[in-house]
Design a protein around this motif. Structure first.
Motif, PDB file in Angstrom:
ATOM      1  N   GLY A 132       0.822  -1.202   0.000  1.00  0.00           N
ATOM      2  CA  GLY A 132       0.000   0.000   0.000  1.00  0.00           C
ATOM      3  C   GLY A 132       0.862   1.260   0.000  1.00  0.00           C
ATOM      4  N   GLY A 133       0.197   2.396  -0.138  1.00  0.00           N
ATOM      5  CA  GLY A 133       0.923   3.660  -0.117  1.00  0.00           C
ATOM      6  C   GLY A 133       0.123   4.783  -0.721  1.00  0.00           C
ATOM      7  N   SER A 142       0.287  -7.211  -2.110  1.00  0.00           N
ATOM      8  CA  SER A 142       0.596  -8.625  -1.908  1.00  0.00           C
ATOM      9  C   SER A 142       0.030  -9.073  -0.573  1.00  0.00           C
ATOM     10  CB  SER A 142       2.102  -8.858  -1.917  1.00  0.00           C
ATOM     11  OG  SER A 142       2.676  -8.488  -3.148  1.00  0.00           O
ATOM     12  N   CYS A 143      -0.321 -10.344  -0.497  1.00  0.00           N
ATOM     13  CA  CYS A 143      -0.806 -10.937   0.752  1.00  0.00           C
ATOM     14  C   CYS A 143      -0.170 -12.311   0.884  1.00  0.00           C
ATOM     15  CB  CYS A 143      -2.320 -11.054   0.750  1.00  0.00           C
ATOM     16  SG  CYS A 143      -2.976 -12.010   2.141  1.00  0.00           S
ATOM     17  N   VAL A 183      -8.588   1.308   3.319  1.00  0.00           N
ATOM     18  CA  VAL A 183      -7.728   0.262   3.856  1.00  0.00           C
ATOM     19  C   VAL A 183      -8.117  -1.037   3.150  1.00  0.00           C
ATOM     20  CG1 VAL A 183      -7.014  -1.033   5.888  1.00  0.00           C
ATOM     21  CG2 VAL A 183      -7.531   1.410   6.087  1.00  0.00           C
ATOM     22  N   TYR A 184      -7.137  -1.698   2.586  1.00  0.00           N
ATOM     23  CA  TYR A 184      -7.361  -2.932   1.837  1.00  0.00           C
ATOM     24  C   TYR A 184      -6.980  -4.125   2.711  1.00  0.00           C
ATOM     25  CZ  TYR A 184      -8.346  -0.426  -2.443  1.00  0.00           C
ATOM     26  OH  TYR A 184      -8.938   0.378  -3.384  1.00  0.00           O
ATOM     27  N   TYR A 185      -7.914  -5.072   2.799  1.00  0.00           N
ATOM     28  CA  TYR A 185      -7.727  -6.247   3.636  1.00  0.00           C
ATOM     29  C   TYR A 185      -7.664  -7.510   2.786  1.00  0.00           C
ATOM     30  CZ  TYR A 185      -9.201  -3.210   7.483  1.00  0.00           C
ATOM     31  OH  TYR A 185      -9.312  -2.198   8.404  1.00  0.00           O
ATOM     32  N   THR A 241      -3.809  -2.793   4.709  1.00  0.00           N
ATOM     33  CA  THR A 241      -2.790  -1.871   4.218  1.00  0.00           C
ATOM     34  C   THR A 241      -3.496  -0.667   3.606  1.00  0.00           C
ATOM     35  OG1 THR A 241      -0.805  -1.673   2.831  1.00  0.00           O
ATOM     36  CG2 THR A 241      -2.586  -3.024   1.948  1.00  0.00           C
ATOM     37  N   GLN A 242      -2.996   0.510   3.920  1.00  0.00           N
ATOM     38  CA  GLN A 242      -3.643   1.741   3.481  1.00  0.00           C
ATOM     39  C   GLN A 242      -3.257   2.063   2.040  1.00  0.00           C
ATOM     40  OE1 GLN A 242      -5.808   4.000   5.225  1.00  0.00           O
ATOM     41  NE2 GLN A 242      -6.011   4.888   3.169  1.00  0.00           N
TER      42      GLN A 242
END
Length: 120
Positions: A9-10, A21-22, A92-94, A114-115
């Motif tokens: 994120g960013g 990535s996760c 925010v990505y989960y 991640t933001q």
């Protein structure tokens, strides 16, 4: 037992790209479906994209044609390529995974998030 950790994120300008990535780790027997979800301030968490064990994909209408979900089963890793980003993609990505631990019934696991901020 199982950990999902997001990265990538960013802050990006409108029209730009990011790749999330996760990675999943722990006592994993099998990862069934995986997916990306997002939550913007003041809004409910929503599905962005999902990918099945066989590789079938599903996208929210708002990201179709711009985002691509993929997974590397050997590495227990999932990706989200995000192109042509818009300010409304800010959230925010989960990461989510439906995971069987030790051959037991699969449960849902979530990463910490991640933001992603899209702004000029």
């Amino acid at each position: 037992q199982v950990q999902l950790v997001e990265s990538g994120g960013g802050l990006v300008q409108p029209g730009g790209s990011l790749r999330l990535s996760c990675g999943a780790s722990g006592s994993i027997f099998l990862i069934y479906a995986m997916g990306w979800y997002r939550q913007a301030p003041g809004k409910q968490r929503e599905m962005v994209a999902t990918i099945s064990l066989a590789g079938g994909t599903n996208y929210a209408d708002s990201v179709k044609g711009r985002f691509t979900i993929s997974r590397d089963r050997a590495k227990n890793t999932m990706y989200l390529q995000m192109n042509s980003l818009k300010p409304e993609d800010t959230a925010v990505y989960y990461c989510n995974g439906r995971i069987s631990v030790g051959g037991t019934k699969a449960d849902d696991y979530w990463g910490q998030g991640t933001q992603v901020t899209v702004s000029s």
